[in-house]
Every structure is written in structure tokens, then in C-alpha cells.
Design an enzyme around this catalytic site. Structure first.
Site, PDB file in Angstrom:
ATOM      1  N   ASP A 206       0.861  -1.183   0.000  1.00 16.07           N
ATOM      2  CA  ASP A 206       0.000   0.000   0.000  1.00 16.07           C
ATOM      3  C   ASP A 206       0.893   1.227   0.000  1.00 16.07           C
ATOM      4  OD1 ASP A 206      -2.831   1.170   0.448  1.00 16.07           O
ATOM      5  OD2 ASP A 206      -1.631   2.130   2.016  1.00 16.07           O
ATOM      6  N   GLU A 290      -1.754  -1.505  -6.118  1.00 15.23           N
ATOM      7  CA  GLU A 290      -2.968  -0.889  -6.640  1.00 15.23           C
ATOM      8  C   GLU A 290      -2.654  -0.065  -7.890  1.00 15.23           C
ATOM      9  OE1 GLU A 290      -6.187   0.369  -3.465  1.00 15.23           O
ATOM     10  OE2 GLU A 290      -4.211   0.989  -2.793  1.00 15.23           O
ATOM     11  N   ASP A 372      -3.401   1.564   6.696  1.00 14.33           N
ATOM     12  CA  ASP A 372      -2.520   1.218   5.582  1.00 14.33           C
ATOM     13  C   ASP A 372      -2.154  -0.271   5.611  1.00 14.33           C
ATOM     14  OD1 ASP A 372      -2.562   3.846   4.756  1.00 14.33           O
ATOM     15  OD2 ASP A 372      -0.790   4.390   5.917  1.00 14.33           O
TER      16      ASP A 372
END
Length: 422
Positions: A206, A290, A372
Site C-alpha cells: 500500500d 494498486e 494502511d
């Protein structure tokens, strides 16, 4: 496997060589501006109804240059022909990008029509593709028309590969950055397929601002915030530059000082990113990240500067080519996958989660975890979707949210990945 890899070295040219390098950069800029003026002139003539050819491609621009170079640039022999070809090639690429962007064939923001280059503005570089381009020894390189140039750092990393026959130089790009000269060799390199230290492990990454990256293992990589740390010095140097008479010796000195500050900021940022990416690609068998919509995030004026300083898109770009080098697999989650709003223990999804809430609290199972790290755990669980399981592939609306993987997960490690994700 054969890959394209760049080797970059700082140069220590003599005053004569430095003037020659600057002359080649100026020749590239001259060819670019001359070609752009010719294209605009032909476009205006065609708009008036005249039947003229507009040189839009590199071969067409080269033909026009060879016809007129003795008139428009009688001094063209002072520099390598590659300097002029480099400028025309840059113009051809810019015209092609503008044309594709106008037709909707190019991703990203709309590209404007090419503009004239000005000395001292933008990136100053020149590219050599033919001629004498080689690494002479551990401390010297050879460039066309420039000759043998001393390097500030040893070239052993590239020299050993060339001597072993596992690397071939395709081109060399010389650029001036922060008042210093650098050369980048684009090479075709034969790399042995690597193997991560723990090929059966899956890690979710992340990326953010508070921490450069938070891993699903709980590990946190600090954000160097190189720009924020240097803002006071940059502001002071900018004011000193504004007080100088433009074009004076003091103005040039202040300008070089400001350029060195910006170069240091970039170097610190790149150093932190390369260390993080190398650790991920060489340690874990599967890396999940991501697909962040960074361009949209940058529209927030309160976060734009810190987001640009973190260079979030650069993490995914480097992973895309470093993971295959080390034998790892890169998996990219969909852009709107609710990794931050989903509980990593029970799977319930919150309707909203403000950025001010740094701790994730699940009302269903009572999980309390750093937001996170919770997002990183959800990303790691997505490997089950790529491996073939079903329940984890549903997004918040119950639709199939399987990510597009860069590579398929090897069959021999698929069962391990399913156990780790489950």
C-alpha cells in the site's frame, strides 16, 4: 532472457569536451526548431490551398534537412550528424504524439502541439545511435566527435558484461542535469532468470504519503520527503536568483546552485524508490499493488505537492520491469478496489473512510488495525483471485473485481499462494 537496460554514469569532461557537448546539445535544439518552423510554414501554405508536402515523419524531416543544411547551417560539420538526427527524431515523436492525442489514440492528458525549444529551458540532452560508442576502460567512455571522456565513477558494471558478451550497447544519451554531465547507455542485456528469496510468499504493498509503502507483513518504509526537506533552501536560492541581473555571471552561478538543489531532491527520491523496489522484487514471489489514479489525486491542491514528492506511479512502473528480472510476479488490483474500506479479517466493507481516520475499526468483527496495513493485507488476499478462487474476487457491489496480473502465477506455486491468501 534479453532485456533493455540502461547504465548511467557521471562524466568529468575537460573544458574543451564540455564546450563540444554543449555544442552538440545546441545543434540538437537548432535542428528541432528548424524542423518545427518548416512544418508550421508548410501547414500554413496548405491552409492557403497550396499543394505542398508537410514533413511529418523522421525520414521526411531528414530528407528536408539534407537538402537545406548547407544553406541554413553551413557550420553543421562541426558536430556529429547524430546531434541533428536526435533533434529531428524528437520533433517527429512530438508530432506523432500530438496527432494520436488529437485522434484519441493516446492515453493520458491531451498533448499540445510542439513548441520551440529555448536555451536553458527544459532537458538538455543529445542521443547517439551510430559511430564510436563504447566503454573504453573502467574510467573512460568514447562518444562520436567528442572522443574519450573520463567518467566520475567506475564503469565496471557495464564493462564486465560487455567483455563477457552478455551486453550490447544500442545508443548513448548525454544530458546536462544540475550543472553536471551524464551519459546513459541503452543496452541489450542477457540476464539469467532470477529467483526471489521467498518465492512462495505473497506481499501486498500500500503506497502512500505518510509512509512510502506499508507491506502486508507489517513492515513500513519511511517516506524520505526529499522535496519537503529542501523547500526552505530552494526558496532561498530562488529569491537569490530573482535578485540577480539576468544573464550576468552571478545569475548563472545562482541558477546552477538552484539546479543542484533540485537534482539532489530527485536523487534522494530515486534512491529510496530503487531500494524499496529491489527489496520487494528480490524477496517475495508475488507482489500486489494498486492501480492508483495519480492524475486525479493530483487535482487536490492540498495534497498535490506531497503526492508528487512521493512519486506513487513510479513504484508500479519500476515493479513492472524489475519483477521479471528477479523471477517475481506482479499483480495489479483494479483502480477502485476498496482495499482501504474492507476489513482484512471478515471482509465487510465500510461505506466510507475519511483520510483523517488513520486506524481501521471494524464494527462487525472488532478488528483494530492501522488503515494502511489493513489495505496491504487486502491486496495480498487478491492473489487468491488470480490463482482461481472465487469469493475474494467480489468487490463492494458484488461484481467480479479480479485484477489483471502482469504474469500468470506458476502452477508449482499456485497451491502455496492459495494457502497464503486464504
Amino acid at each position: 532472457m534479453k532485456v533493455l537496460q540502461a547504465y548511467r554514469f557521471a562524466l568529468d569532461p575537460t573544458p574543451r569536451q564540455e564546450r563540444a557537448l554543449a555544442s552538440h546539445v545546441g545543434a540538437r535544439r537548432f535542428a528541432f526548431n528548424w524542423g518545427l518552423a518548416l512544418v508550421k510554414e508548410r501547414l500554413e501554405a496548405r491552409a492557403r490551398g497550396e499543394d505542398v508536402e508537410v514533413p511529418w515523419t523522421l525520414p521526411a524531416l531528414r530528407r528536408e534537412w539534407n537538402r537545406q543544411k548547407h544553406v541554413v547551417a553551413p557550420w553543421w560539420r562541426e558536430n556529429s550528424k547524430e546531434a541533428y538526427a536526435s533533434g529531428l527524431d524528437g520533433l517527429a515523436r512530438a508530432l506523432q504524439n500530438w496527432s494520436k492525442s488529437r485522434k484519441g489514440e493516446r492515453k493520458g492528458r491531451r498533448v499540445g502541439f510542439p513548441r520551440f525549444r529555448k536555451k536553458g529551458r527544459g532537458r538538455e540532452s543529445v542521443r547517439f545511435t551510430t559511430g564510436a560508442i563504447r566503454v573504453d576502460d573502467k574510467s573512460h567512455v568514447v562518444l562520436p566527435r567528442i572522443g574519450r571522456v573520463k567518467t566520475h565513477e567506475p564503469t565496471t558494471a557495464l564493462l564486465r558484461r560487455i567483455e563477457a558478451g552478455t551486453a550490447r550497447i544500442l545508443s548513448a544519451t548525454v544530458a546536462r542535469e544540475g550543472g553536471r554531465w551524464f551519459v546513459s547507455f541503452t543496452c541489450e542485456v542477457e540476464r539469467q532468470p532470477g529467483r526471489p528469496r521467498f518465492p512462495w510468499r505473497v506481499v501486498g504493498v500500500d503506497a502512500g504519503v505518510k509512509h512510502l509503502a506499508v507491506l502486508s507483513t507489517g513492515e513500513k518504509w519511511p517516506n524520505p520527503r526529499s522535496l519537503e526537506e529542501a523547500l526552505r533552501k530552494i526558496a532561498r536560492s530562488s529569491r537569490a536568483l530573482a535578485r540577480r541581473q539576468k544573464g550576468s555571471r552571478g545569475w548563472h552561478k545562482a541558477r546552477r546552485r538552484l539546479a543542484r538543489l533540485h537534482a539532489r531532491v530527485r536523487n534522494l527520491r530515486q534512491d529510496a524508490l530503487h531500494k524499496l523496489i529491489h527489496h520487494l522484487a528480490s524477496t517475495y514471489g508475488v507482489v500486489v499493488v494498486e492501480q492508483l489514479h495519480v492524475a486525479g489525486m493530483m487535482k487536490n491542491r492540498r495534497l498535490a505537492r506531497v503526492l508528487a514528492d512521493a512519486a506513487l506511479a513510479e513504484i508500479r512502473r519500476q515493479l513492472s520491469y524489475k519483477c521479471p528480472w528477479h523471477g517475481a510476479v506482479l499483480v495489479e488490483a483494479p483502480p477502485f478496489y476498496p482495499s482501504g474500506k474492507r476489513c482484512s479479517r471478515c471482509g465487510s466493507v465500510k461505506p466510507s473512510l475519511p483520510l483523517s481516520q488513520r486506524v481501521f475499526r471494524c464494527e462487525e468483527c472488532g478488528l483494530v488495525l492501522d488503515r494502511d496495513e489493513n489495505a496491504a493485507r487486502n491486496l495480498a488476499a487478491l492473489v487468491a483471485a488470480v490463482a482461481g478462487s472465487g469469493p475474494e474476487t467480489k468487490n463492494a457491489r458484488g461484481r467480479d473485481g479480479r485484477p489483471a496480473a502482469r504474469q500468470a502465477i506458476p502452477e508449482e506455486t499456485g497451491s502455496r499462494h492459495r494457502r497464503m491468501a486464504g
